[in-house]
Design an enzyme around this catalytic site. Structure first.
Site, PDB file in Angstrom:
ATOM      1  N   TYR A   1     -15.436  26.219  -0.101  1.00  0.00           N
ATOM      2  CA  TYR A   1     -15.236  24.769  -0.158  1.00  0.00           C
ATOM      3  C   TYR A   1     -14.110  24.362  -1.092  1.00  0.00           C
ATOM      4  O   TYR A   1     -13.585  23.256  -0.972  1.00  0.00           O
ATOM      5  CB  TYR A   1     -16.534  24.021  -0.461  1.00  0.00           C
ATOM      6  CG  TYR A   1     -17.339  24.510  -1.629  1.00  0.00           C
ATOM      7  CD1 TYR A   1     -17.022  24.146  -2.932  1.00  0.00           C
ATOM      8  CD2 TYR A   1     -18.460  25.310  -1.421  1.00  0.00           C
ATOM      9  CE1 TYR A   1     -17.774  24.582  -3.999  1.00  0.00           C
ATOM     10  CE2 TYR A   1     -19.226  25.742  -2.487  1.00  0.00           C
ATOM     11  CZ  TYR A   1     -18.877  25.378  -3.772  1.00  0.00           C
ATOM     12  OH  TYR A   1     -19.638  25.807  -4.827  1.00  0.00           O
TER      13      TYR A   1
ATOM     14  N   GLU B   1       0.830  -1.210   0.000  1.00  0.00           N
ATOM     15  CA  GLU B   1       0.000   0.000   0.000  1.00  0.00           C
ATOM     16  C   GLU B   1       0.863   1.259   0.000  1.00  0.00           C
ATOM     17  O   GLU B   1       0.503   2.255  -0.625  1.00  0.00           O
ATOM     18  CB  GLU B   1      -0.918   0.006   1.224  1.00  0.00           C
ATOM     19  CG  GLU B   1      -1.947  -1.097   1.207  1.00  0.00           C
ATOM     20  CD  GLU B   1      -2.784  -1.099   2.465  1.00  0.00           C
ATOM     21  OE1 GLU B   1      -3.974  -0.753   2.380  1.00  0.00           O
ATOM     22  OE2 GLU B   1      -2.234  -1.433   3.541  1.00  0.00           O
TER      23      GLU B   1
ATOM     24  N   LYS C   1     -11.753   3.694   1.719  1.00  0.00           N
ATOM     25  CA  LYS C   1     -10.691   2.975   1.026  1.00  0.00           C
ATOM     26  C   LYS C   1     -11.412   1.957   0.134  1.00  0.00           C
ATOM     27  O   LYS C   1     -11.847   0.915   0.597  1.00  0.00           O
ATOM     28  CB  LYS C   1      -9.813   2.284   2.068  1.00  0.00           C
ATOM     29  CG  LYS C   1      -8.475   1.836   1.609  1.00  0.00           C
ATOM     30  CD  LYS C   1      -7.745   1.191   2.817  1.00  0.00           C
ATOM     31  CE  LYS C   1      -6.276   1.373   2.711  1.00  0.00           C
ATOM     32  NZ  LYS C   1      -5.563   0.734   3.828  1.00  0.00           N
TER      33      LYS C   1
ATOM     34  N   GLU D   1      -7.694   5.946   9.963  1.00  0.00           N
ATOM     35  CA  GLU D   1      -8.168   6.718  11.109  1.00  0.00           C
ATOM     36  C   GLU D   1      -7.297   7.950  11.317  1.00  0.00           C
ATOM     37  O   GLU D   1      -7.798   9.034  11.624  1.00  0.00           O
ATOM     38  CB  GLU D   1      -8.142   5.849  12.381  1.00  0.00           C
ATOM     39  CG  GLU D   1      -9.137   4.710  12.391  1.00  0.00           C
ATOM     40  CD  GLU D   1      -8.636   3.415  11.758  1.00  0.00           C
ATOM     41  OE1 GLU D   1      -9.212   2.361  12.046  1.00  0.00           O
ATOM     42  OE2 GLU D   1      -7.660   3.450  10.967  1.00  0.00           O
TER      43      GLU D   1
END
Length: 122
Positions: free
Chosen positions: A53, A21, A100, A73
């Site tokens: 934004y 990853e 993910k 997290e």
């Protein structure tokens, strides 16, 4: 409370606990909701009275495409703290859903995600 939602933002990052990853990277999607008071912006039609934004998107992109982390997290927490810090005067709370879509887990599923809320978010 009013809300600004940034939906289905997509980025490419190198987060994960597995070596593959952090070497190959992968897609991440993020949904971010901001708890704000939009009354004055709605009445005055003035961009200075709201949260831009496009700037929030840039913060999210810099976090997800930035320093690799082992846990999503941690990525979600950094998004929340970065946005809350940069827009402290306007943003009373934030909800971050970090997705993910293709984690290296055998099996059939749509995605994995974390969902965190910080500040005043009703």
């Amino acid at each position: 409370m009013d809300y600004i939602h940034l939906n289905e933002m997509e980025f490419y990052g190198y987060h994960g606990a597995l070596r593959e990853e952090t070497v190959l990277g992968q897609r991440f999607r993020a949904n971010v909701s901001l708890a704000v008071d939009l009354t004055e912006a709605g009445v005055t039609d003035d961009l200075q009275k709201t949260v831009n934004y496009a700037e929030v998107f840039d913060v999210c992109r810099s976090v997800v495409e930035g320093e690799p982390r082992k846990l999503i997290e941690s990525v979600a927490e950094e998004i929340a703290s970065s946005v809350m810090g940069r827009f402290a005067a306007q943003v009373k709370g934030i909800r971050v859903v970090l997705i993910k879509p293709d984690p290296p887990i055998r099996g059939h599923y749509a995605s994995v995600s974390v969902d965190i809320t910080r500040g005043q978010f009703v």
